[in-house]
Every structure is written in structure tokens, then in C-alpha cells.
Design a protein around this motif. Sequence first.
Motif, short mmCIF file in Angstrom:
data_model
loop_
_atom_site.label_atom_id
_atom_site.label_comp_id
_atom_site.label_asym_id
_atom_site.label_seq_id
_atom_site.Cartn_x
_atom_site.Cartn_y
_atom_site.Cartn_z
N GLN A 1 0.83 -1.20 0.00
CA GLN A 1 0.00 0.00 0.00
C GLN A 1 0.87 1.26 0.00
OE1 GLN A 1 -2.71 -0.36 3.27
NE2 GLN A 1 -3.76 -2.10 2.38
N LYS A 2 2.15 1.07 -0.25
CA LYS A 2 3.12 2.17 -0.33
C LYS A 2 3.26 2.95 0.98
CE LYS A 2 2.83 2.37 -5.25
NZ LYS A 2 2.78 3.06 -6.45
N VAL A 3 3.05 2.25 2.08
CA VAL A 3 3.30 2.83 3.39
C VAL A 3 4.62 2.21 3.87
CG1 VAL A 3 2.50 3.08 5.76
CG2 VAL A 3 0.84 3.03 3.88
N PRO A 4 5.68 3.00 3.91
CA PRO A 4 6.98 2.43 4.28
C PRO A 4 7.03 2.05 5.77
CG PRO A 4 7.14 4.81 4.07
CD PRO A 4 5.74 4.43 3.65
N PRO A 5 7.74 0.97 6.09
CA PRO A 5 7.88 0.60 7.50
C PRO A 5 8.72 1.65 8.23
CG PRO A 5 9.23 -0.81 6.10
CD PRO A 5 8.43 0.06 5.19
N SER B 1 10.72 -2.67 14.95
CA SER B 1 10.92 -3.08 16.34
C SER B 1 9.94 -4.18 16.74
CB SER B 1 10.79 -1.88 17.28
OG SER B 1 11.87 -1.00 17.07
N ILE B 2 8.70 -4.08 16.28
CA ILE B 2 7.70 -5.10 16.57
C ILE B 2 8.12 -6.43 15.95
CG2 ILE B 2 5.33 -5.84 16.05
CD1 ILE B 2 4.56 -2.82 16.37
N LEU B 3 8.55 -6.39 14.70
CA LEU B 3 8.97 -7.62 14.00
C LEU B 3 10.22 -8.22 14.65
CD1 LEU B 3 8.39 -6.48 10.31
CD2 LEU B 3 6.99 -8.09 11.64
N ILE B 4 11.15 -7.39 15.01
CA ILE B 4 12.39 -7.84 15.66
C ILE B 4 12.07 -8.47 17.01
CG2 ILE B 4 14.51 -7.00 16.78
CD1 ILE B 4 14.76 -5.06 14.32
N ASP B 5 11.22 -7.82 17.78
CA ASP B 5 10.85 -8.34 19.09
C ASP B 5 10.16 -9.70 18.96
OD1 ASP B 5 10.65 -7.95 22.01
OD2 ASP B 5 8.49 -7.92 21.62
N LEU C 1 16.55 -8.57 10.01
CA LEU C 1 15.60 -7.44 10.00
C LEU C 1 16.28 -6.16 10.47
CD1 LEU C 1 12.43 -9.18 11.49
CD2 LEU C 1 12.59 -8.11 9.23
N PHE C 2 17.12 -6.29 11.50
CA PHE C 2 17.84 -5.13 12.02
C PHE C 2 18.75 -4.53 10.95
CE2 PHE C 2 21.59 -3.45 14.36
CZ PHE C 2 20.96 -2.42 15.03
N LEU C 3 19.47 -5.39 10.25
CA LEU C 3 20.37 -4.91 9.19
C LEU C 3 19.58 -4.27 8.04
CD1 LEU C 3 22.98 -7.81 9.18
CD2 LEU C 3 23.24 -5.50 10.14
N GLU C 4 18.43 -4.83 7.74
CA GLU C 4 17.56 -4.23 6.72
C GLU C 4 17.09 -2.85 7.17
OE1 GLU C 4 13.21 -4.96 4.58
OE2 GLU C 4 14.21 -6.67 5.54
N MET C 5 16.73 -2.77 8.44
CA MET C 5 16.30 -1.50 9.02
C MET C 5 17.39 -0.43 8.87
SD MET C 5 15.33 -1.15 13.02
CE MET C 5 14.85 0.39 13.76
N LYS D 1 17.92 0.81 5.38
CA LYS D 1 16.88 1.75 4.96
C LYS D 1 16.98 3.09 5.70
CE LYS D 1 13.51 -1.83 3.77
NZ LYS D 1 13.21 -1.59 2.38
N ARG D 2 18.07 3.21 6.44
CA ARG D 2 18.36 4.45 7.20
C ARG D 2 17.29 4.76 8.24
NH1 ARG D 2 22.27 7.93 3.72
NH2 ARG D 2 22.94 6.31 2.33
N ILE D 3 16.73 3.70 8.80
CA ILE D 3 15.78 3.85 9.90
C ILE D 3 16.58 3.67 11.18
CG2 ILE D 3 13.73 2.90 11.03
CD1 ILE D 3 12.84 1.96 8.20
N VAL D 4 16.54 4.67 12.03
CA VAL D 4 17.34 4.68 13.25
C VAL D 4 16.66 3.82 14.33
CG1 VAL D 4 18.35 6.15 15.03
CG2 VAL D 4 18.18 6.98 12.68
#
Length: 139
Positions: free
Chosen positions: A4-8, A14-18, A32-36, A39-42
Motif C-alpha cells: 500500500q506504499k506505506v513504508p515501514p 521493532s515489533i517484528l524484531i521483538d 531485520l535489524f540490518l535491513e532497518m 533503509k536508514r531507519i534509526v
Amino acid sequence: MVSQKVPPNVHTFSILIDAACKEGLFNDAMILFLEMISKRIVPNVVTYTSLIHGACMIGQRKEAIRLLNEMVGRKIIQNLRTFNVLVDSLFKQGMVRNAQGVVEIMVHTGIKPDVVTYYSYLTAIVFEEKLLRQKNCLI
């Protein structure tokens, strides 16, 4: 979400990692953390605490400490849960002095131990006492 073009965002990751860590899928959580990161998500305190907990669950204490150091290096402030995860894990591994050191750091940083901290502490003391009694019975 992506379809739906809503970026994570940090919360999604954090929910998926947990969830992965709680299922014992630490390697998947790290992917998942490395993917995060790519994507430059802190990451935030929840992300790191989940990873630390996941590493502790599978006995990778050194990885948990590495993640904690990375967290500190990124200037992400630990919370009560971060410390409790470490304290509980160290006590369960019989590393009482290390756990006590973490509690001292916790208090020094202004975070007060809670019932979870004390429960971990008391459980470790009772366990050590049982081991000493068993050892004395064998001698």
C-alpha cells in the motif's frame, strides 16, 4: 504495508524484531535489524532491548554486550527493561558478580531497580544456595 506504499518505520521493525527474538529466531531478527539500518531507519531503545533479550535467550552473552555497547555508542539511553534483561540473563548464567555490576551501573545512571530486578536477584541467590547445599552433601 509495503504493497500500500506505506513504508515501514522504527516501530514496525521493532515489533517484528521483538517477535522474532521471542520465538528464538535471533538470526532472523538480526537480518531485520540490518535491513532497518540499510533503509536508514534509526533503531531505538525498544529495538536494541529486543535484540539484547534475543541474544541472551540463545546464550550469546557476548553479542548482547556488543549490542549494548553499540546502543551506548549511538547515544540511545537504556531503560529499566534493558537493564532487567541483562541482569536476569547474567544471573541465570551464574554470573552473579557481573549482574551485580550491571545493577550498580543501572543505579549510577539514575534507574532504580524494580520488582523484576529484585526477583532476578533473589532467584539467583536461592539457586546458588541450593548449589552450595548440594555440593556440601556430596563432600
